[in-house]
Design a protein around this motif. Structure first.
Motif, mmCIF file in Angstrom:
data_model
loop_
_atom_site.group_PDB
_atom_site.id
_atom_site.type_symbol
_atom_site.label_atom_id
_atom_site.label_comp_id
_atom_site.label_asym_id
_atom_site.label_seq_id
_atom_site.Cartn_x
_atom_site.Cartn_y
_atom_site.Cartn_z
ATOM 1 N N LEU A 274 0.819 -1.200 0.000
ATOM 2 C CA LEU A 274 0.000 0.000 0.000
ATOM 3 C C LEU A 274 0.863 1.264 0.000
ATOM 4 C CD1 LEU A 274 -2.827 -1.032 2.497
ATOM 5 C CD2 LEU A 274 -3.172 -0.324 0.125
ATOM 6 N N ARG A 275 1.996 1.220 0.679
ATOM 7 C CA ARG A 275 2.851 2.404 0.807
ATOM 8 C C ARG A 275 3.876 2.523 -0.319
ATOM 9 N NH1 ARG A 275 5.450 2.397 6.627
ATOM 10 N NH2 ARG A 275 6.267 4.367 5.785
ATOM 11 N N THR A 279 2.979 1.484 -6.441
ATOM 12 C CA THR A 279 1.539 1.226 -6.437
ATOM 13 C C THR A 279 0.809 2.534 -6.722
ATOM 14 O OG1 THR A 279 1.821 -0.528 -4.781
ATOM 15 C CG2 THR A 279 -0.393 0.360 -5.080
ATOM 16 N N GLU A 283 -4.526 1.073 -8.127
ATOM 17 C CA GLU A 283 -4.051 -0.174 -7.527
ATOM 18 C C GLU A 283 -4.182 -0.136 -6.009
ATOM 19 O OE1 GLU A 283 -0.662 -1.529 -10.799
ATOM 20 O OE2 GLU A 283 -0.118 -0.165 -9.170
ATOM 21 N N ARG A 284 -3.970 1.026 -5.414
ATOM 22 C CA ARG A 284 -4.091 1.167 -3.958
ATOM 23 C C ARG A 284 -5.541 0.960 -3.523
ATOM 24 N NH1 ARG A 284 -1.218 5.232 -3.789
ATOM 25 N NH2 ARG A 284 0.712 4.138 -3.311
ATOM 26 N N SER A 285 -6.476 1.496 -4.281
ATOM 27 C CA SER A 285 -7.896 1.290 -3.969
ATOM 28 C C SER A 285 -8.256 -0.188 -4.032
ATOM 29 C CB SER A 285 -8.756 2.094 -4.954
ATOM 30 O OG SER A 285 -10.131 1.849 -4.730
ATOM 31 N N LEU A 287 -6.230 -2.688 -3.555
ATOM 32 C CA LEU A 287 -5.616 -3.376 -2.410
ATOM 33 C C LEU A 287 -6.459 -3.210 -1.148
ATOM 34 C CD1 LEU A 287 -1.771 -2.692 -2.721
ATOM 35 C CD2 LEU A 287 -2.909 -4.921 -2.703
ATOM 36 N N PRO A 425 -1.184 -5.112 -7.897
ATOM 37 C CA PRO A 425 -0.354 -4.099 -8.559
ATOM 38 C C PRO A 425 0.653 -4.785 -9.475
ATOM 39 C CG PRO A 425 -0.492 -3.703 -6.183
ATOM 40 C CD PRO A 425 -1.070 -5.063 -6.430
#
Length: 492
Positions: A274-275, A279, A283-285, A287, A425
């Motif tokens: 996430l960090r 990403t 892609e973060r959403s 995850l 990702p």
């Protein structure tokens, strides 16, 4: 759409799927034959008397060790996924992993007691970490993101897993329990050797999928990674030495340590992805949407991963093994899981294709899987409630329980494999598959504590309590489904 994707879309030579799926199908079939063959007799090998070829451990410790073994196997996928993404490529990782697994089973084929068991665990854990997540990721590489065959392809692949798991208890289990445990472990090694041969012969069917790392180490990173790995190995050696000197290097320490690691590791892994600057926002959403799916998978596998521990004990000590006038080995009952899967997988694969865009969204499939998985354990409270815990239970209770739990698995396991490849990702493709297998690792780590509560005295409350808890998790996920679907950003 690039040339390889277009070629894959036209390739329907294996039951309407790309020909490369056949290679991966049979590789996974033989790898699962070796693993589930070993699992079919491992618990009995641990707690059987030494005069019968076992190690003579108590049942609670033996069940916990089986769970720990499973947790370590699934956790090793983290290292295997990283090595594939950064160093080896998925294809080479599968080859090296298969060779290590074969050597691990050969170590158990030698009557070397606890030292041989330790060597075997190290080799099989490392080998499965390299092979298992990467062979599944290679399946995803055969399809474009919008190919409607994708979920069905993973269902077909899942049949290969269960075909190997179906054959293993009858061959390895019978040989191990009727002739000798070490011969059974030797047959498991033969199965993995067959898988390596299939992969070598079918490499060309995969095109260039998995040939190179997706995120290779840069020149400046190699030295830094090597230094960190060396420091980690030294630190681990020092820790083991200190625990040994203090007299704390015990089975209990191992069980507790792996339980904690199995729960903490996936949380740390998700946070890292996430960090990561690699990403992007979409892609973060995705995850974030993956988190409740992952937690649901953990709850489901708490039930399903007790096949080789609590349910194996139930089959061995609580079930009437005289069936139609024949005395069957207790290890045969572990084939019920793959039998049910082999019957149901084609049905569900056909159903998802038939429904097309009308099929339930991934979160709702997961919720249904949890409800059915929990119900399978609630059902196992029946023999004790109706006839008491002293009378041998009919084998049909186990048959019914396995059928219900595999109905749940069809809604969760192949769908989860497919969702993992779709939500991953790009920079963490193989590592994301490793994260999916960490759900089973976390469940096995939890089970290492949980299975020690199981006994004849606690049987009814154990099955009813665990089953009801998993069903409750299914209800929660069903309520969260609309939110999860929105966060998936267009992935269905």
């Amino acid at each position: 759409m690039n040339e390889q994707t277009m070629t894959s879309a036209r390739d329907r030579r294996f039951f309407g799927h790309p020909r490369g799926l056949a290679t991966l199908f049979f590789v996974e079939m033989w790898e699962r034959f070796s693993y589930y063959g070993m699992s079919a007799i491992l618990l009995y090998y641990l707690y059987d008397r030494t005069s019968e070829g076992g190690l003579g451990l108590d049942r609670a410790t033996s069940s916990a060790l089986v769970s720990i073994y499973g947790a370590l196997v699934f956790m090793s996928g983290v290292g295997g996924g990283w090595l594939a993404d950064r160093v080896l490529g998925m294809r080479r990782a599968v080859q090296v992993g298969g060779a290590l697994i074969m050597c691990g089973h050969l170590a158990l084929a030698v009557p070397g007691g606890l030292p041989a068991l330790l060597v075997s665990m190290v080799l099989i854990v490392a080998g499965t970490g390299l092979l298992k997540p990467n062979v599944s990721s290679l399946v995803g590489e055969l399809y474009s993101m919008k190919d409607n065959r994708r979920d069905a392809g993973f269902s077909v692949f899942y049949m290969g897993i269960n075909l190997g798991a179906f054959l293993a208890p009858y061959l390895v289990g019978t040989l191990g329990q009727k002739v000798g445990y070490h011969l059974g472990f030797g047959l498991a090694a033969v199965g993995m050797a067959a898988g390596l041969l299939v992969f070598a012969r079918g490499r060309r069917q995969l095109g260039d999928a998995g040939e190179a790392p997706t995120n290779p180490l840069r020149d400046g990173e190699r030295r830094r990674v090597a230094v960190r790995a060396g420091i980690g190995i030294v630190a681990l050696a020092v820790l083991v030495g200190v625990l040994g000197i203090a007299g704390a290097l015990t089975v209990r320490t191992l069980i507790n340590s792996v339980t904690v690691l199995a729960v903490v590791l996936p949380a740390a892994y998700l946070a890292m992805m996430l960090r990561s600057p690699r990403t992007d926002a979409v892609e973060r959403s995705r995850l974030i949407a993956y988190i409740p799916l992952f937690l649901g998978a953990v709850c489901y596998w708490v039930v399903n991963e007790q096949t080789s521990s609590v349910l194996a004990q139930f089959a061995d000590k609580r079930t009437d093994l005289e069936i139609l006038g024949f005395s069957v080995p207790s290890s045969w009952f572990q084939s019920l899981n793959p039998i049910a899967t082999l019957v149901l997988a084609p049905t569900f694969a056909w159903l998802w294709i038939k429904l097309g865009d009308r099929q339930p969204a991934t979160p709702r499939k997961f919720a249904l899987g949890l409800l059915l998985g929990g119900a399978s354990f609630v059902l196992m409270a029946g023999p004790g409630l109706l006839h008491g815990v002293e009378a041998p239970a009919s084998p049909w209770w186990l048959v019914a329980s396995y059928f219900v739990v595999i109905c749940g698995s069809m809604c969760l396991s192949p769908v989860g494999l497919s969702a993992t490849t779709k939500l991953a990702p790009r920079a963490f493709l193989a590592q994301m598959m490793s994260l999916w297998f960490l759900a089973s690792a976390a469940a096995s780590g939890i089970n290492a504590q949980l299975v020690q509560l199981y006994s004849a005295d606690t049987e009814i409350g154990y099955f009813a309590g665990v089953g009801a808890s998993v069903m409750a998790a299914g209800v929660v996920l069903l309520l969260l489904a609309p939110w999860v679907q929105r966060r998936m950003s267009g992935v269905r």
